[in-house]
Structures are given as C-alpha cells and as structure tokens.
Design a protein around this motif. Structure first.
Motif, short mmCIF file in Angstrom:
data_model
loop_
_atom_site.label_atom_id
_atom_site.label_comp_id
_atom_site.label_asym_id
_atom_site.label_seq_id
_atom_site.Cartn_x
_atom_site.Cartn_y
_atom_site.Cartn_z
N ILE A 89 0.74 -1.35 -0.35
CA ILE A 89 -0.03 0.04 -0.12
C ILE A 89 0.83 1.27 -0.16
CG2 ILE A 89 -1.63 -1.17 0.82
CD1 ILE A 89 -0.79 0.01 3.84
N THR A 90 0.29 2.33 -0.32
CA THR A 90 1.10 3.34 -0.24
C THR A 90 0.74 4.42 0.82
OG1 THR A 90 -0.96 4.42 -1.32
CG2 THR A 90 0.90 4.59 -2.15
N ASP A 91 -0.55 3.64 2.09
CA ASP A 91 -0.38 4.52 2.99
C ASP A 91 -1.58 3.86 3.45
OD1 ASP A 91 0.04 6.28 5.05
OD2 ASP A 91 -0.87 8.36 4.31
N ASP A 92 -1.50 4.17 5.20
CA ASP A 92 -3.00 3.19 6.19
C ASP A 92 -3.95 4.25 5.56
OD1 ASP A 92 -4.84 2.68 8.23
OD2 ASP A 92 -3.15 1.45 8.47
N PRO A 93 -5.27 4.22 4.67
CA PRO A 93 -6.23 4.88 5.35
C PRO A 93 -6.76 5.53 6.53
CG PRO A 93 -7.16 2.72 4.92
CD PRO A 93 -5.21 2.33 4.92
N ARG A 94 -6.50 4.74 7.62
CA ARG A 94 -7.27 5.29 8.58
C ARG A 94 -5.97 6.70 9.23
NH1 ARG A 94 -5.82 0.81 12.25
NH2 ARG A 94 -4.16 0.55 11.37
N TYR A 95 -4.76 5.83 9.57
CA TYR A 95 -3.99 6.88 9.77
C TYR A 95 -4.28 8.54 8.60
CZ TYR A 95 -2.33 3.97 12.96
OH TYR A 95 -1.93 3.38 14.03
N ALA A 96 -3.98 8.42 7.62
CA ALA A 96 -4.15 9.30 6.67
C ALA A 96 -5.44 10.14 6.54
CB ALA A 96 -4.44 8.41 4.82
N ALA A 97 -6.02 9.06 7.65
CA ALA A 97 -8.12 10.36 6.88
C ALA A 97 -7.58 11.54 8.40
CB ALA A 97 -9.09 9.12 7.62
N PHE A 98 -6.44 10.65 9.66
CA PHE A 98 -6.03 11.62 10.56
C PHE A 98 -5.16 12.80 9.88
CE2 PHE A 98 -6.20 7.43 13.86
CZ PHE A 98 -7.48 8.45 14.14
N ALA A 99 -4.71 12.81 9.64
CA ALA A 99 -3.51 13.71 8.81
C ALA A 99 -3.79 14.51 8.18
CB ALA A 99 -2.75 12.39 7.88
#
Length: 269
Positions: A89-99
C-alpha cells in the motif's frame, strides 16, 4: 516494589523511544502503515526483554522463558503480517484520514498521537512483565492454560487474516464486504482474537500472595479499549462506510461488531 516501579519506568521510556522511531519512519516514507508494524515489533521486543529481566539477582526461570516465547511468537506473526500488507500500500487509510483532518499540523499531531500510543502500550507490556515474574519456581496448570489461550488467539487471528486476504484476492469480490468464515460472525474477528490473546497474561499472572499480579488485568482491559474505542474499530469502520457505503451498513446491521455471534438473519447484502 522498587524493582517493579523501575521496570515500569524502563518499559515506558523504551516504548516512547521506539514510537519516536516509528514517527521518523512514517515521516520519511509517507506510509503510515509502518507505524503498526513498528508498534507490534516494539511491544514484542520490550515485552520479551522485560519478561527475561532478572529480579533480585535471580536467573530467568521456566515461566519467564514461557512468557517471553509467547510474546515473541505473537509479535513475529502479527508484525510480519502487517509488514507484508504495508509493502503493498501507499498509506494506511486510517492514519491518512487523521493527517487530512490535522492539516499543516499533521507532523506534530502525529508525533503526539504516537507518543500517546506508546503510553497506552505501557500497561500491555507491564502485564507481560508481572505475569513472567510470578514468584513461584515451577510452572502451574494455569500457566499452560494461559499459553493455550494466547496460541488460540494467534491462530484465530491468523485464520481471520487469511480469510480476508483470500476474499480480497478474488476479482469477483471487488467492492464487496467480506462476510465469509469468521467474518460472518464478527465484523472484526481479527481484533477479537487479538484481544483474546491478551487474556493469557492475567491467567498466568494472578496468584495468591502476589499483589502485582492484579496489574496483568490491565492488558485485556486496555487492549479492548484501544481496539473497540480508539485506533481499531472506529476509524476502520468509518473508512469502510466511505468505501463500501450501503453494503457495509447492511453488514453492520446483521453482524456482531466484536464478539463472534450468530449473524442476524433476514437482511440481504
């Protein structure tokens, strides 16, 4: 008492340092999936070391080696699984949403978030520490029972992960919600079995005349709180609702959130 307090402080400092390293990796790679990988290996490393840490000049006994081996098996299995997933993956969607919510403050907020994660992990590792240091020389039946609980938790989580992986790899399931196998009984069977494994430490750690053993109860309590109310289910279900919409709402309506239960019938996907 001073020995246990020193152990608690050492655990906290070690986890803080390792999660600071996780923040550096996340900032350098841009892939927050490595956060969970590093967290898992960090808890395993600090947990195994704390289990083997000698108290009052005594060498490591059978129970210490048993607990250290159990936490090492858990860490290697889960950490490797998350690492393999993260590579794809390119990023974890959970942490990406936080960011995305944090905006320009994302780097600073992420650092604070990961330090809070380190702080929340201290009770988990301390439970490992106190379970390993029950002041009895020989293994008991409850030590074997505790080991069996943890191994069942590891096996159940591995099975749930494998079922989800197989479902996702089938092109016919693109855009669908996994509701086969264990996923038919729980929306998060991997989280349930992860929590179940942490029940092993109070089973091992609770012993008459050993007041520190009560601290081992912190492991399942904190793990339940983390998975059900903080970094586990809430952000993941929010992501699933964004990506699967009504299909996931129907799945929610018929499937237990956490504890495996027979699905409620009469609701079609």
């Amino acid at each position: 008492m001073a020995t246990f307090l020193w152990g608690l402080a050492s655990i906290a400092l070690s986890l803080a340092a390792l999660m600071a390293f996780a923040w550096v990796v996340q900032q350098r790679t841009g892939n927050s999936g490595w956060v969970d990988t590093i967290w898992t290996f960090s808890v395993g490393l600090v947990g195994a070391c704390s289990a083997l840490w000698p108290i009052a000049g005594e060498g490591s006994g059978a129970r210490q080696w048993l607990v250290a081996g159990l936490v090492a098996i858990w860490s290697l299995r889960l950490g490797t699984h998350i690492a393999i997933r993260t590579i794809g993956i390119t990023d974890d969607p959970r942490y990406a949403a936080f960011a995305a919510d944090w905006g320009l403050n994302a780097p600073r907020r992420m650092f604070v978030f990961l330090q809070n994660q380190a702080l929340g992990s201290v009770p988990l590792v301390f439970a490992i520490f106190v379970a390993a240091h029950v002041p009895l020389p020989a293994l008991r039946v409850q030590d074997v029972v505790g080991a069996a609980i943890l191994l069942i938790g590891i096996a159940g989580e591995a099975l749930a992960d494998a079922q989800l992986r197989c479902f996702r790899h089938d092109p016919a399931n693109r855009g669908k919600v996994c509701d086969v196998g264990l996923w038919r009984w729980s929306r998060h069977p991997n989280y349930f079995f992860e929590w179940l494994g942490w029940l092993a430490y109070p089973v091992i750690g609770l012993s008459a005349g050993y007041p520190w053993g009560w601290a081992s109860l912190l492991a399942p309590v904190f793990m339940y709180w983390i998975l059900v109310h903080v970094t586990g289910i809430p952000p993941l279900e929010a992501q699933m609702l964004r990506s699967r919409g009504e299909r996931y709402r129907v799945y929610q309506s018929r499937t237990s959130m956490f504890f495996p239960l027979p699905p409620r019938e009469g609701m079609a996907a």
